[in-house]
Design a protein around this motif. Structure first.
Motif, mmCIF file in Angstrom:
data_model
loop_
_atom_site.group_PDB
_atom_site.id
_atom_site.type_symbol
_atom_site.label_atom_id
_atom_site.label_comp_id
_atom_site.label_asym_id
_atom_site.label_seq_id
_atom_site.Cartn_x
_atom_site.Cartn_y
_atom_site.Cartn_z
ATOM 1 N N VAL A 272 0.819 -1.103 -0.059
ATOM 2 C CA VAL A 272 0.016 0.001 -0.100
ATOM 3 C C VAL A 272 0.769 1.133 0.109
ATOM 4 C CG1 VAL A 272 -1.766 -1.087 1.212
ATOM 5 C CG2 VAL A 272 -0.035 0.167 2.386
ATOM 6 N N VAL A 273 0.318 2.526 -0.195
ATOM 7 C CA VAL A 273 1.094 3.710 0.000
ATOM 8 C C VAL A 273 0.553 4.541 1.381
ATOM 9 C CG1 VAL A 273 1.746 4.080 -2.215
ATOM 10 C CG2 VAL A 273 -0.676 4.849 -1.472
ATOM 11 N N ASP A 274 1.514 4.930 2.252
ATOM 12 C CA ASP A 274 1.165 5.623 3.483
ATOM 13 C C ASP A 274 1.214 7.227 3.019
ATOM 14 O OD1 ASP A 274 1.100 3.384 5.068
ATOM 15 O OD2 ASP A 274 3.250 3.549 5.550
ATOM 16 N N VAL A 275 0.288 7.700 3.562
ATOM 17 C CA VAL A 275 0.042 8.995 3.075
ATOM 18 C C VAL A 275 0.038 10.072 4.464
ATOM 19 C CG1 VAL A 275 -1.833 10.786 2.041
ATOM 20 C CG2 VAL A 275 -1.736 8.604 1.362
ATOM 21 N N VAL A 276 0.787 10.968 4.458
ATOM 22 C CA VAL A 276 0.921 12.037 5.339
ATOM 23 C C VAL A 276 0.636 13.529 4.991
ATOM 24 C CG1 VAL A 276 2.077 13.121 7.256
ATOM 25 C CG2 VAL A 276 2.661 10.772 6.688
ATOM 26 N N VAL A 277 -0.462 14.147 5.451
ATOM 27 C CA VAL A 277 -0.976 15.276 5.206
ATOM 28 C C VAL A 277 -0.623 16.493 6.131
ATOM 29 C CG1 VAL A 277 -2.962 16.776 4.197
ATOM 30 C CG2 VAL A 277 -2.877 14.417 3.755
ATOM 31 N N HIS A 278 0.104 17.507 5.790
ATOM 32 C CA HIS A 278 0.432 18.540 6.585
ATOM 33 C C HIS A 278 -0.474 19.825 5.867
ATOM 34 C CE1 HIS A 278 4.130 16.906 8.656
ATOM 35 N NE2 HIS A 278 4.340 16.213 7.489
ATOM 36 N N ARG A 279 -1.291 20.250 6.763
ATOM 37 C CA ARG A 279 -2.176 21.531 6.401
ATOM 38 C C ARG A 279 -1.801 22.812 6.917
ATOM 39 N NH1 ARG A 279 -8.374 19.265 6.057
ATOM 40 N NH2 ARG A 279 -7.985 18.721 8.085
ATOM 41 N N PRO A 280 -1.901 23.901 6.229
ATOM 42 C CA PRO A 280 -1.547 25.267 6.981
ATOM 43 C C PRO A 280 -2.425 25.440 8.290
ATOM 44 C CG PRO A 280 -2.749 25.462 5.195
ATOM 45 C CD PRO A 280 -2.352 24.260 4.841
ATOM 46 N N GLY A 281 -1.619 25.849 9.367
ATOM 47 C CA GLY A 281 -2.565 26.239 10.427
ATOM 48 C C GLY A 281 -2.680 25.106 11.352
ATOM 49 N N GLU A 282 -2.313 23.668 11.003
ATOM 50 C CA GLU A 282 -2.465 22.882 11.975
ATOM 51 C C GLU A 282 -1.005 22.191 12.262
ATOM 52 O OE1 GLU A 282 -4.697 19.813 10.059
ATOM 53 O OE2 GLU A 282 -6.531 21.083 9.746
ATOM 54 N N ASP A 283 -0.874 21.941 13.539
ATOM 55 C CA ASP A 283 0.470 21.490 14.324
ATOM 56 C C ASP A 283 0.648 20.061 13.854
ATOM 57 O OD1 ASP A 283 1.073 24.056 15.126
ATOM 58 O OD2 ASP A 283 0.062 23.496 16.959
ATOM 59 N N ARG B 46 11.791 3.096 -1.494
ATOM 60 C CA ARG B 46 12.614 3.953 -0.587
ATOM 61 C C ARG B 46 12.457 5.428 -0.749
ATOM 62 N NH1 ARG B 46 15.247 -0.323 -2.140
ATOM 63 N NH2 ARG B 46 16.193 1.034 -3.879
ATOM 64 N N SER B 47 12.064 5.770 -1.640
ATOM 65 C CA SER B 47 11.723 7.194 -2.093
ATOM 66 C C SER B 47 10.476 7.835 -1.780
ATOM 67 C CB SER B 47 12.115 7.598 -3.412
ATOM 68 O OG SER B 47 13.221 7.471 -3.975
ATOM 69 N N GLU B 48 10.146 9.222 -1.803
ATOM 70 C CA GLU B 48 8.737 9.616 -1.445
ATOM 71 C C GLU B 48 8.618 10.791 -2.404
ATOM 72 O OE1 GLU B 48 7.753 11.164 2.986
ATOM 73 O OE2 GLU B 48 9.012 12.761 1.797
ATOM 74 N N TYR B 49 7.377 10.735 -2.773
ATOM 75 C CA TYR B 49 6.620 12.115 -3.617
ATOM 76 C C TYR B 49 6.177 13.112 -2.479
ATOM 77 C CZ TYR B 49 6.461 9.257 -7.695
ATOM 78 O OH TYR B 49 6.689 8.405 -8.782
ATOM 79 N N VAL B 50 6.183 14.248 -2.723
ATOM 80 C CA VAL B 50 5.447 15.465 -2.016
ATOM 81 C C VAL B 50 4.897 16.235 -3.060
ATOM 82 C CG1 VAL B 50 5.819 17.560 -0.694
ATOM 83 C CG2 VAL B 50 7.367 15.629 -0.312
ATOM 84 N N VAL B 51 3.506 16.338 -2.919
ATOM 85 C CA VAL B 51 2.646 16.999 -3.794
ATOM 86 C C VAL B 51 2.121 18.252 -2.861
ATOM 87 C CG1 VAL B 51 0.593 17.061 -5.063
ATOM 88 C CG2 VAL B 51 1.960 15.145 -5.070
ATOM 89 N N GLU B 52 2.589 19.368 -3.416
ATOM 90 C CA GLU B 52 1.841 20.694 -2.597
ATOM 91 C C GLU B 52 0.977 21.429 -3.439
ATOM 92 O OE1 GLU B 52 3.996 24.561 -0.538
ATOM 93 O OE2 GLU B 52 5.211 23.359 -1.677
ATOM 94 N N VAL B 53 -0.014 21.891 -2.843
ATOM 95 C CA VAL B 53 -0.997 22.529 -3.194
ATOM 96 C C VAL B 53 -0.441 24.109 -3.005
ATOM 97 C CG1 VAL B 53 -3.311 23.471 -3.391
ATOM 98 C CG2 VAL B 53 -2.876 21.201 -2.693
ATOM 99 N N PRO C 193 -4.886 25.634 -0.001
ATOM 100 C CA PRO C 193 -3.467 26.127 -0.385
ATOM 101 C C PRO C 193 -2.379 26.294 0.466
ATOM 102 C CG PRO C 193 -5.336 27.645 -1.618
ATOM 103 C CD PRO C 193 -5.920 26.812 -0.549
ATOM 104 N N GLY C 194 -1.242 25.767 0.166
ATOM 105 C CA GLY C 194 -0.401 25.563 1.267
ATOM 106 C C GLY C 194 -0.110 24.127 1.694
ATOM 107 N N SER C 195 -1.045 23.373 1.374
ATOM 108 C CA SER C 195 -0.897 21.891 2.050
ATOM 109 C C SER C 195 -0.061 21.135 1.290
ATOM 110 C CB SER C 195 -2.349 21.142 1.688
ATOM 111 O OG SER C 195 -3.354 22.135 2.476
ATOM 112 N N ARG C 196 0.422 20.342 1.983
ATOM 113 C CA ARG C 196 1.573 19.434 1.374
ATOM 114 C C ARG C 196 0.913 17.788 1.786
ATOM 115 N NH1 ARG C 196 5.822 19.529 4.428
ATOM 116 N NH2 ARG C 196 4.948 21.336 5.736
ATOM 117 N N VAL C 197 1.218 16.953 0.569
ATOM 118 C CA VAL C 197 0.962 15.575 1.040
ATOM 119 C C VAL C 197 2.168 14.612 0.404
ATOM 120 C CG1 VAL C 197 -0.564 13.672 -0.085
ATOM 121 C CG2 VAL C 197 -1.461 16.013 0.041
ATOM 122 N N HIS C 198 2.492 13.984 1.582
ATOM 123 C CA HIS C 198 3.629 13.048 1.333
ATOM 124 C C HIS C 198 3.070 11.605 1.097
ATOM 125 C CE1 HIS C 198 6.771 16.019 3.153
ATOM 126 N NE2 HIS C 198 5.626 16.636 3.594
#
Length: 324
Positions: free
Chosen positions: A125-136, A224-231, A253-258
């Motif tokens: 599977v793929v693991d997904v980590v989402v960083h959204r602006p304003g959220e710690d 072993r590599s990782e994509y980052v898709v940023e809005v 906008p400003g969100s990053r998806v690893h």
């Protein structure tokens, strides 16, 4: 020792209900204890409590039998992800790429299951980590087929940036970006123009969707590599991340998806020893004999063979000699 099978199906479809009734009868006759899962609530993106609630009774099962198409199998995957319990798919849908048996072979599937005549195959599977602006704290998720970042509004294009292993690669406007496993390469990624990857290829695929860019080819990276898709901040619209078409989260906008290859695979019970090539030909109805080969065969059949007149027949008229 009691052997238990958990059945997952679409209870609102008559064909599924009929198949479930037959499966219960067959399994009980083979000595299995059967339980049914009729909770159609999707696992919420990042909600671990919902995952625990959905999995009640799964750990005690030898197999989760899925009666339906690929969509139903993806729903059942939410039950077994993170467990040792394999999925056994019986196809009631159109293509059924993830299924191991067809509806008409249900009796044989139960017989093979009862005899322990199956092998367990692991799929990444793929693991997904989402960083959204304003959220710690980041929000986490996973996908068996694909994680898709798409535009939140139809009227405008989504502006994204792509990076691999922390290094910027490209940025463009698009309808979205799709990150797929090898298993999911024959699903959404395939229809978007991505390559078909054999399931044992340990890699992660990225396919841009209708990208307004000169460089918008599919990419394949190692586990072993990782994509980052940023809005991007300049994006006029937000995005939406959807995993396997079921679990979604908004991406301002400003969100990053690893996205990277997951550490915990999903398990499938396999009955058929046929290689993936045969499955590909069968499911897509591929013409194994190409038109050139067929044309050559037709041409050979149309060429008359040189032979004399049949025995006992009179010879035809002698050819007329013309003077020059």
């Amino acid at each position: 020792m009691t052997r238990r099978v958990l059945i997952v199906t679409h209870g609102g479809r008559p064909r599924a209900v009929a198949a479930m009734s037959e499966a219960v009868s067959e399994l009980e006759s083979a000595g299995f204890e059967v339980t049914l899962h009729d909770d159609d609530l999707a696992e919420t993106f990042g909600d671990r409590i919902s995952s625990v609630r959905l999995r009640e009774g799964v750990a005690e099962s030898e197999v989760v039998m899925v009666l339906g198409g690929d969509g139903t199998i993806l729903r059942a995957a939410e039950l077994t992800h993170g467990t040792e319990v394999p999925l056994l798919g019986v196809n009631l849908g159109h293509v059924g790429f993830l299924a191991e048996s067809e509806r008409e072979n249900l009796h044989d599937a139960v017989r093979r299951l009862a005899a322990h005549d199956y092998v367990v195959e692991e799929r990444r599977v793929v693991d997904v980590v989402v960083h959204r602006p304003g959220e710690d704290e980041p929000v986490t998720g996973w996908a068996l087929n694909e994680a898709t970042i798409e535009k939140g509004d139809r009227e405008r294009m989504l502006e994204v940036g792509i990076a691999v292993d922390g290094r910027p690669l490209s940025s463009f406007g698009c309808d979205g970006v799709l990150v797929s496993t090898a298993t999911g390469s024959t699903a959404h990624a395939f229809s978007a123009g991505g390559p078909v990857m054999w399931p044992d290829v340990d890699a992660v695929l990225l396919v841009p969707l209708s990208a307004h860019a000169l460089f918008s080819r599919p990419l394949v990276i190692s586990p072993r590599s990782e994509y980052v898709v940023e809005v991007l901040e300049r994006s006029p619209i937000p995005g939406v991340l959807t995993c396997d078409g079921r679990r979604s989260i908004d991406l301002p906008p400003g969100s990053r998806v690893h996205v990277r290859s997951g550490a915990v695979p999903l398990r499938f019970a396999r009955l058929m020893p046929a290689p993936f090539t045969d499955r590909l030909v069968s499911k897509f109805n591929l013409p194994v004999v190409g038109w050139r080969q067929a044309a050559d065969g037709a041409a050979r059949r149309s060429v008359p063979t040189e032979q004399g007149p049949p025995e006992g027949s009179s010879p035809g008229p002698a050819p007329v000699q013309k003077e020059v």
